[in-house]
Scaffold this active site. Structure first.
Site, short mmCIF file in Angstrom:
data_model
loop_
_atom_site.label_atom_id
_atom_site.label_comp_id
_atom_site.label_asym_id
_atom_site.label_seq_id
_atom_site.Cartn_x
_atom_site.Cartn_y
_atom_site.Cartn_z
N CYS A 136 0.77 -1.36 0.07
CA CYS A 136 0.04 0.08 0.04
C CYS A 136 0.91 1.29 -0.06
O CYS A 136 0.34 2.31 0.02
CB CYS A 136 -0.90 0.09 1.34
SG CYS A 136 -1.86 -1.64 1.32
N HIS A 144 -3.25 7.54 6.41
CA HIS A 144 -3.33 6.36 5.82
C HIS A 144 -4.75 5.50 6.16
O HIS A 144 -5.40 5.09 5.21
CB HIS A 144 -2.24 5.54 6.23
CG HIS A 144 -2.13 4.07 5.54
ND1 HIS A 144 -2.19 3.82 4.13
CD2 HIS A 144 -2.06 2.58 5.74
CE1 HIS A 144 -2.20 2.64 3.52
NE2 HIS A 144 -2.16 1.94 4.67
N HIS A 203 -9.97 1.48 0.23
CA HIS A 203 -8.34 1.46 0.25
C HIS A 203 -8.10 0.87 -1.07
O HIS A 203 -8.30 -0.39 -1.51
CB HIS A 203 -8.06 0.38 1.26
CG HIS A 203 -6.72 0.36 1.60
ND1 HIS A 203 -5.86 1.02 0.72
CD2 HIS A 203 -5.92 -0.31 2.50
CE1 HIS A 203 -4.60 0.79 1.09
NE2 HIS A 203 -4.66 -0.03 2.25
#
Length: 396
Positions: free
Chosen positions: A160, A288, A322
């Site tokens: 990520c 995040h 996400h």
């Protein structure tokens, strides 16, 4: 570090196509998550799906690269005048002086999944017998071929943090004189490997994700594509700036961050030092904030102990889901929009704040001048990145 100019940038996600669609959705606190309708056996969850990818094949001259991931990349490349900006950059510096540095966590694995479902006597079916697809480098190879760029061509696959770390790669290559400019960014699309893989880790929420909510119960997976052109500031007027970056890897656990956030803090401190700024200088942080238990716990504590109450912070994954390897570039674009418009995005989805969160959290959309902003991207294995951006006036 000497600042770098961001001459152009763009993004596509569940919020829409192009920068204005994202700005409008953020201003209205309107999310893009919807019940999952993807795959042959859809999981009971919510996803951030980009509409129309299936109906947007690549141009005939690029057919060998055709797959969902590259289609989404192509859609994003055609927005906000970005393709023209890439061509102008190639003309300005020469094809061999422009790098393609892209992040992805799955590349075109969806096409490989389809091929295995339709094996023809043990062989890949004829329509998918295209070796350029079945490789982690498919995305970067496709973009370099589409724009006839001959500089360094690099794929970053660090989960990520992938499409955040490419900004760091660009800065190093420019500073070393290897290139004059870089196309950075990334793309990740929905696929069964991702949906069922994260579900097997018990990380997927059956409802829309709620970053930093005390009752959060997992992530919502999305897809996105985004790109930016990074180059030296000479000759680029009024462009936002990349003023710093930080990278770290704590290697604490395969899928869980260090319990004290040591790797995340190293990346954050590295970005601040490289940018020559203090925590009090930061106006906004795009967190995040995945809505997983451990990530939000660690990140909330890190922000609360590091920044003053005047710094605003929020996660935008409640808007987009996400987007994995594309999260870094998507959230960098959102951060740049927040700076452009003087608007702090809401932390969409949270209604009961986690008690670990400090006064920095912006639970609702706020109007605020943003001169300096950070964007956090934390990946599996503790592979962390933090980007620091500023208005053009900061260079003076």
């Amino acid at each position: 570090m000497p600042p770098l100019a961001i001459r152009a940038y763009t993004a596509t996600s569940a919020l829409g196509r192009g920068l204005q669609a994202h700005a409008d959705a953020l201003a209205a606190s309107r999310g893009g998550l919807a019940p999952n309708d993807f795959s042959f056996a859809p999981l009971a969850c919510w996803i951030g799906r980009v509409a129309g990818v299936e109906d947007a094949p690549l141009p005939p001259e690029l057919t060998e690269w055709d797959c969902r991931n590259n289609r989404l990349a192509w859609m994003a490349l055609q927005q906000d005048g970005f393709a023209d900006a890439v061509r102008a950059t190639r003309e300005r510096y020469g094809a061999h002086r422009v790098a393609v540095l892209l992040g992805t966590s799955t590349a075109s694995i969806g096409a490989t999944e389809e091929g295995y479902r339709r094996l023809d006597n043990g062989n890949m079916p004829a329509d998918l017998h295209r070796p350029v697809l079945h490789t982690p480098h498919s995305l970067a190879g496709f973009v370099a071929a589409a724009f006839e760029l001959e500089g360094p061509c690099l794929t970053v696959a660090t989960a990520c943090s992938s499409s955040a770390k490419v900004f760091a790669n660009a800065e190093r290559m420019i500073r070393l004189g290897l290139i004059d400019a870089a196309v950075v960014g990334g793309t990740d699309t929905l696929c069964d490997s991702v949906l069922f893989g994260f579900n097997s880790l018990e990380l997927v929420s059956p409802e829309p994700c709620r970053p930093f909510d005390a009752r959060r119960n997992g992530i919502s997976i999305g897809e996105a594509a985004g790109f930016a052109i990074v180059e030296r500031i000479a000759g680029v007027a009024d462009a936002p700036l990349l003023i710093g970056y930080g990278e770290a890897s704590d290697a604490h656990h395969m899928s869980t961050p260090h319990p004290e956030g040591l790797g995340a803090e190293l990346a954050l401190r590295d970005a601040l030092e490289r940018a020559g700024i203090e925590p009090a200088d930061v106006d906004y942080i795009n967190l995040h904030g995945t809505a997983s238990q451990k990530n939000d716990e660690v990140e909330a504590a890190l922000v609360a102990r590091t920044f003053p109450a005047s710094t605003r912070a929020s996660s935008t994954k409640g808007f987009t889901g996400h987007t994995l390897g594309a999260a870094g570039i998507l959230e960098a674009a959102i951060t740049l929009l927040a700076m452009r418009d003087g608007r702090v995005p809401a932390n969409l989805g949270a209604t009961q704040p986690d008690p670990l969160c400090g006064p920095q959290m912006a639970w609702h959309e706020e109007s605020k001048p943003i001169r300096i902003a950070l964007s956090n991207s934390f990946g599996f294995g503790g592979n962390n990145a933090c980007l620091a951006f500023a208005h053009a006036e900061h260079a003076a």
